[in-house]
Design a protein around this motif. Structure first.
Motif, mmCIF file in Angstrom:
data_model
loop_
_atom_site.group_PDB
_atom_site.id
_atom_site.type_symbol
_atom_site.label_atom_id
_atom_site.label_comp_id
_atom_site.label_asym_id
_atom_site.label_seq_id
_atom_site.Cartn_x
_atom_site.Cartn_y
_atom_site.Cartn_z
ATOM 1 N N TYR A 196 0.783 -1.128 -0.166
ATOM 2 C CA TYR A 196 -0.055 -0.049 -0.098
ATOM 3 C C TYR A 196 0.989 1.232 0.054
ATOM 4 N N GLN A 197 0.479 2.179 -0.818
ATOM 5 C CA GLN A 197 1.233 3.567 -0.926
ATOM 6 C C GLN A 197 0.255 4.499 -0.559
ATOM 7 N N VAL A 198 0.399 5.676 0.446
ATOM 8 C CA VAL A 198 -0.317 6.722 0.767
ATOM 9 C C VAL A 198 0.069 7.971 -0.213
ATOM 10 N N TRP A 199 -0.796 8.771 -0.515
ATOM 11 C CA TRP A 199 -0.776 9.821 -1.346
ATOM 12 C C TRP A 199 -1.405 11.158 -0.759
ATOM 13 N N SER A 200 -0.763 12.379 -0.855
ATOM 14 C CA SER A 200 -1.248 13.504 -0.504
ATOM 15 C C SER A 200 -1.687 14.034 -1.757
ATOM 16 N N GLU A 234 -5.120 18.513 0.429
ATOM 17 C CA GLU A 234 -6.457 18.614 0.403
ATOM 18 C C GLU A 234 -7.232 17.398 0.693
ATOM 19 N N ALA A 235 -6.799 16.234 0.190
ATOM 20 C CA ALA A 235 -7.135 14.762 0.407
ATOM 21 C C ALA A 235 -5.997 14.051 0.675
ATOM 22 N N PHE A 236 -6.286 12.716 0.946
ATOM 23 C CA PHE A 236 -5.515 11.522 1.259
ATOM 24 C C PHE A 236 -6.129 10.372 0.543
ATOM 25 N N GLY A 237 -5.263 9.648 -0.163
ATOM 26 C CA GLY A 237 -5.442 8.329 -0.950
ATOM 27 C C GLY A 237 -4.681 7.224 -0.623
ATOM 28 N N ILE A 238 -4.972 6.039 -0.616
ATOM 29 C CA ILE A 238 -4.179 4.853 -0.530
ATOM 30 C C ILE A 238 -4.460 3.976 -1.628
ATOM 31 N N THR A 239 -3.483 3.498 -2.499
ATOM 32 C CA THR A 239 -3.386 2.814 -3.670
ATOM 33 C C THR A 239 -2.580 1.489 -3.406
ATOM 34 N N LEU A 240 -2.905 0.378 -4.096
ATOM 35 C CA LEU A 240 -2.000 -0.753 -3.979
ATOM 36 C C LEU A 240 -1.132 -0.804 -5.279
#
Length: 262
Positions: A196-200, A234-240
């Motif tokens: 998992y990778q976290v994005w700003s 402004e948001a956070f996302g988590i992708t595989l």
């Protein structure tokens, strides 16, 4: 070489007893030639065995002299004397065998003791590692609680997306410390070879910036990860993503997404 430890190991007694292999005999011989204290110890063991044998089994030469004198005087037959000499000789060698057998037993007990000590040492190492892990986990939990309780904390709920609607996560963002804690308990274990990778995220236009990876996800019991975030998110996302992460997010593998409100 630690000659004292070598002597105490019991191998010299086995050498004198003749129970070692040819290779072990050669090794002891070479060590005795190299270290005088080892050679002296071997000579001492041999002398002790010989002394024990003589104390239990008198020399046959002395008995032969007595036998001859008594035979000439006609006081006794010679055959019984020979039998006595043979019997005492057997007793002497039997005593030697018992002595050497005891040395072999002590040597084997010494080896077993060393093995037991190694097992205990490994168990102690494992216990110390568990204690260290517990301390680290406790420190991490206390740090998380302090972050959550901070009045300046921003909590962002991340909901599941198309690829995994039941997934969820939560971000605890401390803008002053420029740090985000990701609670990923609601994400499934990633398949082998993925992470998992976290994005700003900046939303207009959509601009993703990697905050880091949720490493060792499967082995992490509380599934809480601390990541640096110097961004104006402004948001956070988590992708595989594939193991090692990606330069840009694979939106088809977007597992969780949440908008940060001021």
């Amino acid at each position: 070489m630690d000659t004292k430890e070598y002597i105490a190991s019991g191998i010299l007694e086995l050498y004198v007893a003749g129970t070692l292999s040819d290779l072990e005999n050669l090794e002891v011989y070479l060590n005795a030639e190299k270290y005088p204290e080892i050679k002296k110890e071997i000579e001492g063991i041999e002398a002790s065995v010989l002394s024990l044998t003589k104390s239990v089994s008198p020399g046959t030469k002395g008995f032969s002299d007595i036998q001859n004198r008594m035979a000439k005087a006609g006081t006794v037959k010679t055959e019984p004397i020979r039998n006595k000499v043979s019997w005492t000789a057997y007793l002497g060698w039997a005593a030697c065998l018992v002595f050497l057998g005891g040395l072999i037993w002590l040597y084997q007990q010494n080896d077993q003791l060393k093995l037991d000590l190694e097992v205990v040492s490994r168990e102690n190492d494992a216990m110390e590692l568990q204690i260290a892990d517990s301390k680290n986990s406790l420190a991490k939990t206390e740090d998380l609680l302090n972050t959550i309780r901070d009045k300046n904390i921003t909590v962002v709920a991340l909901g599941g997306q198309t690829v995994s609607p039941t997934s969820y996560a939560k971000a605890y963002w401390n803008k002053g410390e420029k740090k985000v804690y990701i609670d990923a308990q609601g994400l499934p274990d990633p398949p082998n070879g993925f992470v998992y990778q976290v994005w700003s995220l900046k939303l207009n236009p959509l601009t993703p910036t990697s905050m880091g990876l949720l490493e060792d996800f499967v082995d992490d019991d509380n599934k809480v990860f601390a990541l640096a975030n110097p961004n104006e998110s402004e948001a956070f996302g988590i992708t595989l993503e594939p193991a090692g992460g990606s330069e840009s997010p694979n939106l088809e593998q977007l597992y969780a997404l949440g908008v940060a409100t001021s």
